[in-house]
Design an enzyme around this catalytic site. Structure first.
Site, PDB file in Angstrom:
ATOM      1  N   ASP A  64       0.880  -1.173   0.000  1.00 18.04           N
ATOM      2  CA  ASP A  64       0.000   0.000   0.000  1.00 18.04           C
ATOM      3  C   ASP A  64       0.915   1.219   0.000  1.00 18.04           C
ATOM      4  OD1 ASP A  64      -1.619   2.143   0.649  1.00 18.04           O
ATOM      5  OD2 ASP A  64      -2.787   1.036   2.143  1.00 18.04           O
ATOM      6  N   SER A 145      -1.294  13.194 -15.370  1.00 19.84           N
ATOM      7  CA  SER A 145      -2.641  13.311 -15.947  1.00 19.84           C
ATOM      8  C   SER A 145      -2.728  14.688 -16.594  1.00 19.84           C
ATOM      9  CB  SER A 145      -3.676  13.194 -14.834  1.00 19.84           C
ATOM     10  OG  SER A 145      -4.942  13.629 -15.274  1.00 19.84           O
ATOM     11  N   TYR A 162      -8.362  15.708  -6.873  1.00 25.77           N
ATOM     12  CA  TYR A 162      -7.498  14.990  -7.826  1.00 25.77           C
ATOM     13  C   TYR A 162      -6.614  15.936  -8.660  1.00 25.77           C
ATOM     14  CZ  TYR A 162      -6.236  11.831 -11.713  1.00 25.77           C
ATOM     15  OH  TYR A 162      -5.554  11.102 -12.661  1.00 25.77           O
ATOM     16  N   LYS A 166      -2.473  15.963  -8.813  1.00 29.72           N
ATOM     17  CA  LYS A 166      -1.672  15.753 -10.027  1.00 29.72           C
ATOM     18  C   LYS A 166      -0.840  17.002 -10.376  1.00 29.72           C
ATOM     19  CE  LYS A 166      -2.590  11.432 -11.038  1.00 29.72           C
ATOM     20  NZ  LYS A 166      -1.533  10.405 -10.994  1.00 29.72           N
TER      21      LYS A 166
HETATM   22  N1  LIG Z   1      -7.018   5.889 -17.015  1.00 30.61           N
HETATM   23  C1  LIG Z   1      -6.955   7.152 -17.359  1.00 30.61           C
HETATM   24  O1  LIG Z   1      -7.693   7.627 -18.238  1.00 30.61           O
HETATM   25  C2  LIG Z   1      -5.957   8.069 -16.700  1.00 30.61           C
HETATM   26  C3  LIG Z   1      -5.902   9.386 -17.142  1.00 30.61           C
HETATM   27  C4  LIG Z   1      -4.981  10.226 -16.554  1.00 30.61           C
HETATM   28  C5  LIG Z   1      -4.137   9.774 -15.568  1.00 30.61           C
HETATM   29  N2  LIG Z   1      -4.232   8.494 -15.145  1.00 30.61           N
HETATM   30  C6  LIG Z   1      -3.315   8.074 -14.072  1.00 30.61           C
HETATM   31  O2  LIG Z   1      -2.734   6.843 -14.431  1.00 30.61           O
HETATM   32  C7  LIG Z   1      -2.503   6.051 -13.262  1.00 30.61           C
HETATM   33  C8  LIG Z   1      -3.162   4.694 -13.421  1.00 30.61           C
HETATM   34  O3  LIG Z   1      -4.513   4.882 -13.700  1.00 30.61           O
HETATM   35  P1  LIG Z   1      -5.479   3.691 -14.164  1.00 30.61           P
HETATM   36  O4  LIG Z   1      -6.598   4.302 -14.905  1.00 30.61           O
HETATM   37  O5  LIG Z   1      -4.681   2.617 -14.779  1.00 30.61           O
HETATM   38  O6  LIG Z   1      -6.050   3.276 -12.721  1.00 30.61           O
HETATM   39  P2  LIG Z   1      -6.750   1.965 -12.181  1.00 30.61           P
HETATM   40  O7  LIG Z   1      -7.051   0.986 -13.252  1.00 30.61           O
HETATM   41  O8  LIG Z   1      -7.834   2.432 -11.285  1.00 30.61           O
HETATM   42  O9  LIG Z   1      -5.564   1.355 -11.302  1.00 30.61           O
HETATM   43  C9  LIG Z   1      -5.076   2.048 -10.206  1.00 30.61           C
HETATM   44  C10 LIG Z   1      -3.969   1.209  -9.616  1.00 30.61           C
HETATM   45  O10 LIG Z   1      -3.470   1.908  -8.477  1.00 30.61           O
HETATM   46  C11 LIG Z   1      -3.414   0.998  -7.411  1.00 30.61           C
HETATM   47  N3  LIG Z   1      -3.554   1.688  -6.142  1.00 30.61           N
HETATM   48  C12 LIG Z   1      -4.524   2.519  -5.720  1.00 30.61           C
HETATM   49  N4  LIG Z   1      -4.302   2.891  -4.456  1.00 30.61           N
HETATM   50  C13 LIG Z   1      -3.162   2.266  -4.071  1.00 30.61           C
HETATM   51  C14 LIG Z   1      -2.420   2.227  -2.871  1.00 30.61           C
HETATM   52  N5  LIG Z   1      -2.793   2.916  -1.785  1.00 30.61           N
HETATM   53  N6  LIG Z   1      -1.293   1.485  -2.837  1.00 30.61           N
HETATM   54  C15 LIG Z   1      -0.891   0.777  -3.919  1.00 30.61           C
HETATM   55  N7  LIG Z   1      -1.552   0.770  -5.084  1.00 30.61           N
HETATM   56  C16 LIG Z   1      -2.676   1.507  -5.145  1.00 30.61           C
HETATM   57  C17 LIG Z   1      -4.539   0.004  -7.643  1.00 30.61           C
HETATM   58  O11 LIG Z   1      -4.217  -1.237  -7.038  1.00 30.61           O
HETATM   59  P3  LIG Z   1      -4.874  -1.821  -5.696  1.00 30.61           P
HETATM   60  O12 LIG Z   1      -6.259  -1.278  -5.600  1.00 30.61           O
HETATM   61  O13 LIG Z   1      -4.805  -3.302  -5.904  1.00 30.61           O
HETATM   62  O14 LIG Z   1      -3.961  -1.360  -4.605  1.00 30.61           O
HETATM   63  C18 LIG Z   1      -4.467  -0.151  -9.150  1.00 30.61           C
HETATM   64  O15 LIG Z   1      -3.521  -1.133  -9.502  1.00 30.61           O
HETATM   65  C19 LIG Z   1      -3.039   6.864 -12.081  1.00 30.61           C
HETATM   66  O16 LIG Z   1      -1.981   7.571 -11.469  1.00 30.61           O
HETATM   67  C20 LIG Z   1      -4.010   7.822 -12.740  1.00 30.61           C
HETATM   68  O17 LIG Z   1      -4.167   9.002 -12.002  1.00 30.61           O
HETATM   69  C21 LIG Z   1      -5.129   7.639 -15.686  1.00 30.61           C
END
Ligand SMILES: NC(=O)c1ccc[n+]([C@@H]2O[C@H](COP(=O)([O-])OP(=O)(O)OC[C@H]3O[C@@H](n4cnc5c(N)ncnc54)[C@H](OP(=O)(O)O)[C@@H]3O)[C@@H](O)[C@H]2O)c1
Length: 177
Positions: A64, A145, A162, A166
């Protein structure tokens, strides 16, 4: 990618989405990957999704990132078992719909700050320390992001703290640089 062959990468937030995809790509490109997240069963499933010959190159570690001791323990394991980290992908992040002025939202606001900011602070520090000790010219990549560069106005979807978290990643990245 030649310089990274058999070198170790740590990916935070590896149990879904971007982090899981990055783990698979890094393993297929020849790196050994420590995949960090809270949901260990999803990390194990990610490992099982790899071709058999590559499974030994992905190491699920329950971590975590909001818990400093967890992060330190994960980096220590990588130091001891994989010879130190060469690449860190700070990817773990959380976003939920909400308004900053919603009642009783402290727990959520803290979760965003602790994950999106403090998780990066702990992991980057530990990576830097081990890279420095082992004289490794490593790479640290922060997954940010568009909300780290301006505050998006999306009708019907409020991003609460959020974008601020970021924007902190943007400032931290420049500060580390
Ligand atoms: N998807 C998009 O469109 C998008 C756009 C802009 C930026 N981002 C950024 O890209 C990154 C990944 O996004 P995603 O869309 O792939 O997210 P996601 O599918 O929701 O995955 C988030 C990941 O973060 C982990 N996580 C959350 N809290 C945690 C904690 N306290 N300790 C360890 N791991 C933790 C979750 O794992 P567990 O729950 O198993 O711990 C999961 O593996 C993020 O930083 C997000 O802000 C995404």
């Amino acid at each position: 990618m030649e310089r990274w062959q058999n070198k170790a990468a740590i990916v935070t937030g590896a149990s879904s989405g971007i982090g899981a995809a990055v783990c698979i790509d890094l393993v297929k490109a020849g790196m050994t990957v420590a995949a960090l997240a809270r949901r260990e069963e999803r990390l194990n499933a990610l490992k099982d999704s790899l071709p058999k010959a590559l499974r030994g190159n992905l190491h699920p570690i329950r971590c975590d990132v909001t818990q400093e001791a967890d992060v330190i323990r994960a980096f220590r394991w990588v130091d001891e078992h994989l010879g130190g980290v060469h690449v860190l992908i700070n990817n773990a992040g959380v976003l939920r719909e909400g308004n900053m002025t919603d009642a009783n939202n402290t727990e959520y606001i803290r979760a965003v700050i602790d994950t999106n900011i403090m998780g990066v602070v702990y992991a980057t520090r530990e990576a830097f320390q081990t890279m420095k000790t082992k004289d490794v010219a490593g790479h640290i990549i922060n997954i940010n992001s568009i909300a780290g560069h301006y505050v998006p106005i999306i009708p019907g979807f409020l991003m609460s703290i959020y974008p601020a978290s970021k924007h902190a990643v943007t400032a931290m990245t420049e500060t580390y640089r």
